[in-house]
Design an enzyme around this catalytic site. Structure first.
Site, PDB file in Angstrom:
ATOM      1  N   ASP A  15      20.435   8.990 -30.250  1.00 28.74           N
ATOM      2  CA  ASP A  15      20.702   8.348 -28.959  1.00 28.74           C
ATOM      3  C   ASP A  15      22.092   7.708 -28.926  1.00 28.74           C
ATOM      4  O   ASP A  15      22.236   6.525 -28.595  1.00 28.74           O
ATOM      5  CB  ASP A  15      19.641   7.265 -28.658  1.00 28.74           C
ATOM      6  CG  ASP A  15      18.212   7.761 -28.854  1.00 28.74           C
ATOM      7  OD1 ASP A  15      17.936   8.925 -28.516  1.00 28.74           O
ATOM      8  OD2 ASP A  15      17.373   6.982 -29.361  1.00 28.74           O
ATOM      9  N   GLU A 184      15.131  11.078 -18.588  1.00 34.60           N
ATOM     10  CA  GLU A 184      15.458   9.855 -19.323  1.00 34.60           C
ATOM     11  C   GLU A 184      16.944   9.826 -19.645  1.00 34.60           C
ATOM     12  O   GLU A 184      17.697  10.687 -19.200  1.00 34.60           O
ATOM     13  CB  GLU A 184      14.600   9.749 -20.595  1.00 34.60           C
ATOM     14  CG  GLU A 184      14.704  10.935 -21.506  1.00 34.60           C
ATOM     15  CD  GLU A 184      13.629  10.957 -22.606  1.00 34.60           C
ATOM     16  OE1 GLU A 184      12.688  10.161 -22.584  1.00 34.60           O
ATOM     17  OE2 GLU A 184      13.747  11.808 -23.493  1.00 34.60           O
TER      18      GLU A 184
HETATM   19  C1  6LW Z   1      14.740   7.398 -26.545  1.00 36.42           C
HETATM   20  C2  6LW Z   1      14.495   8.425 -25.524  1.00 36.42           C
HETATM   21  C3  6LW Z   1      13.815   9.447 -26.302  1.00 36.42           C
HETATM   22  O1  6LW Z   1      14.716   6.131 -25.995  1.00 36.42           O
HETATM   23  O2  6LW Z   1      13.444   8.981 -27.525  1.00 36.42           O
HETATM   24  O3  6LW Z   1      12.502  11.299 -26.089  1.00 36.42           O
HETATM   25  C4  6LW Z   1      13.597   7.613 -27.494  1.00 36.42           C
HETATM   26  N1  6LW Z   1      13.528  10.576 -25.828  1.00 36.42           N
HETATM   27  O4  6LW Z   1      15.660   8.855 -24.875  1.00 36.42           O
HETATM   28  C5  6LW Z   1      13.829   7.057 -28.858  1.00 36.42           C
HETATM   29  O5  6LW Z   1      14.961   7.622 -29.459  1.00 36.42           O
END
Ligand code: 6LW
Length: 514
Positions: A15, A184
């Site tokens: 991330d 996201e």
């Molecule tokens: C993060 C999100 C994700 O907040 O995993 O699946 C989470 N996506 O973007 C943790 O890295």
């Protein structure tokens, strides 16, 4: 043309978020339940990253006790505005967004402020400073009408930067381009008067992808970029070395280029152990919006360096031996959920590390006597010279290959029931322990080692001038696919017991030469 090798941050660095101030770039990655948390890196060329410190290094800044290793600090965004650095992050619990926090600093090396809790639901918070000085907070959350819109939605509110509170109405920005999947990791950028919203869709695994929408007004309405997904490896076959590509953040260089930092993995036969790593990808702005990796359409292991840089500063990842002579632990080391200062003490000057044995097992959700660093190369050896005068089998200290608190292996110095020194190899899956080997040793100080390659982790002890192999554990055992969660393998030093101290002379991390 000079090139660099991806990932630019190998091993567990998921991330990524990046910003630039003058000639300096700053990057922050997720740290989950590791403490100190939210590592900050500095670079002048986007290729060579040096650890600067951590956003979270005081217990007053976060409470991680009781959390799974894959909960905790998720997906921060770092931005700079008028002399202040801002980091927004989710503190997750039970794989759900819980609390959203804002930290600020004048110096990205720290100290960072105590957190200000923002009234925000969901995960993956981000900030966008518009040219008019207003600041916009975005995040993702469950959609109000998932059957109509798909499961996730990106939303926005203004951040009153002076008062550090969200203010004004909530704007629903977008539900993503590929409605079946959660949207996201939003970030907003402005280019030639147009607002570009980038997001990740498909989940952080094989279907991970970068999608986009654009608007003339920061609060929307946002129209889906019909080219979405703009970057993904979801369509690539097993021979592709890099998978799970997504979760990007963009940065403009002084030379006028744009680059993305992206999350990706390097699986072997379908499983990955090193975690989600940070890759660097060129971006070209066109009338249609950003084009990722314009020449190839994919993230590459070898990429051309950013214009105006040589990529020369990159350390080539040789053997690192830590004698613990420095005051305090190096930035590569982290414990779990809180400071370990009263458990793990380096001896500046003379060197060595004392581990005060703690009854807290590695399976706990507290703070065991444990420090770890990332495994950054598939093929490597980690070794340590460690002494312990145990008086009971309940006292042990050694080396851990740590995926998470439920899934790890340890090679430890202890004693048998007669008080004779022995080294034992133990694996734990879903918290259930299996002892794979126990070998007597002649000394109460030994070298313990683990060798990793494409197929297995092999554990060894050096005692009485000879190496003994204790056994091997298949590599996929430590993979994220098998263990679940979001973290990569760490290599740790630990001690368990009611009383006693272990002494570590050195720890060495040695990648195999390609
Ligand atoms: C993060 C999100 C994700 O907040 O995993 O699946 C989470 N996506 O973007 C943790 O890295």
């Amino acid at each position: 043309m000079p090139t660099f090798s991806n990932p630019v941050l190998p091993g567990h660095h998921p991330d990524p978020s990046v910003c630039r101030v003058g000639e300096d770039y700053y990057l922050v990655t997720s740290s989950f339940a590791y403490f100190p948390g939210l590592p900050v890196f500095h670079s002048r060329d986007l290729v060579t990253w040096t650890p600067l410190g951590h956003v979270v290094d005081r217990p007053s800044q976060v409470s991680l006790t009781g959390l799974d290793v894959s909960d905790g600090l998720w997906a921060a965004t770092v931005r700079h505005h008028e002399g202040t650095f801002y980091v927004v992050v989710t503190l997750a619990r039970g794989r759900q967004g819980g609390v959203t926090c804002l930290y600020t600093a004048e110096d990205p090396a720290g100290p960072w402020s105590d957190p200000v809790r923002l009234d925000a639901e969901g995960i993956d918070p981000s900030l966008f400073f518009d040219d008019d000085g207003r600041c916009w907070f975005t995040a993702c959350r469950d959609a109000a009408e998932p059957r109509v819109t798909g499961p996730g939605e990106l939303w926005m509110r203004e951040l009153d930067v002076r008062r550090k509170v969200l203010t004004g109405p909530t704007h629903i920005l977008w539900h993503g381009a590929m409605r079946g999947a959660w949207v996201e990791a939003p970030h907003v950028y402005k280019r030639d008067g147009v607002y570009h919203l980038l997001a990740a869709e498909g989940g952080t695994e094989h279907h991970h992808a970068v999608t986009a929408a654009r608007a003339d007004t920061v609060t929307g309405p946002y129209a889906t970029d019909p080219r979405s997904p703009l970057l993904t490896h979801r369509h690539r076959g097993a021979a592709e070395p890099i998978h799970n590509v997504g979760h990007v953040d963009l940065v403009d260089t002084p030379a006028g280029e744009t680059w993305a930092v992206a999350l990706g993995t390097r699986p072997v036969d379908g499983t990955h152990t090193l975690g989600r790593e940070t890759f660097l990808v060129p971006v070209e702005w066109t009338a249609r919006g950003p084009v990722f990796a314009p020449d190839t359409g994919r993230v590459q292991l070898i990429e051309r360096v950013p214009a105006g840089t040589t990529g020369q500063g990159r350390r080539q990842g040789g053997t690192v031996r830590d004698d613990f002579t420095a005051p305090g632990l190096g930035p590569e080391w982290a414990g779990l959920r809180g400071p370990v200062d009263d458990l793990v003490a380096p001896h500046p000057g003379t060197g060595g590390l004392t581990i005060r044995l703690s009854p807290e097992p590695l399976t706990s959700t507290g703070t065991p006597a444990f420090i770890a660093r990332r495994q950054q190369h598939l093929r490597m050896r980690a070794s340590t010279r460690l002494g312990l005068s145990a008086t009971a089998p309940s006292q042990e200290a050694g080396l851990a290959v740590f995926q998470n608190h439920h899934q790890h292996a340890t090679v430890a110095l202890t004693v048998d029931t007669d008080g004779a020194p022995q080294v034992v190899l133990t694996v734990r899956e879903a918290g259930v322990a299996s002892r794979l080997a126990a070998v007597p040793v002649t000394d109460t100080e030994v070298v313990l080692a683990v060798d990793s390659d494409d197929s297995a982790y092999t554990f060894l002890v050096h005692d009485n001038a000879a190496w003994t192999t204790l056994g091997s554990v298949e590599r996929p055992f430590f993979s994220t696919e098998r263990a679940g969660g979001f973290v990569g393998v760490h290599l740790g030093l630990y001690g368990i017991g009611d009383t006693g101290e272990a002494h570590v002379r050195w720890f060495e991390y040695s990648p195999a030469q390609p």
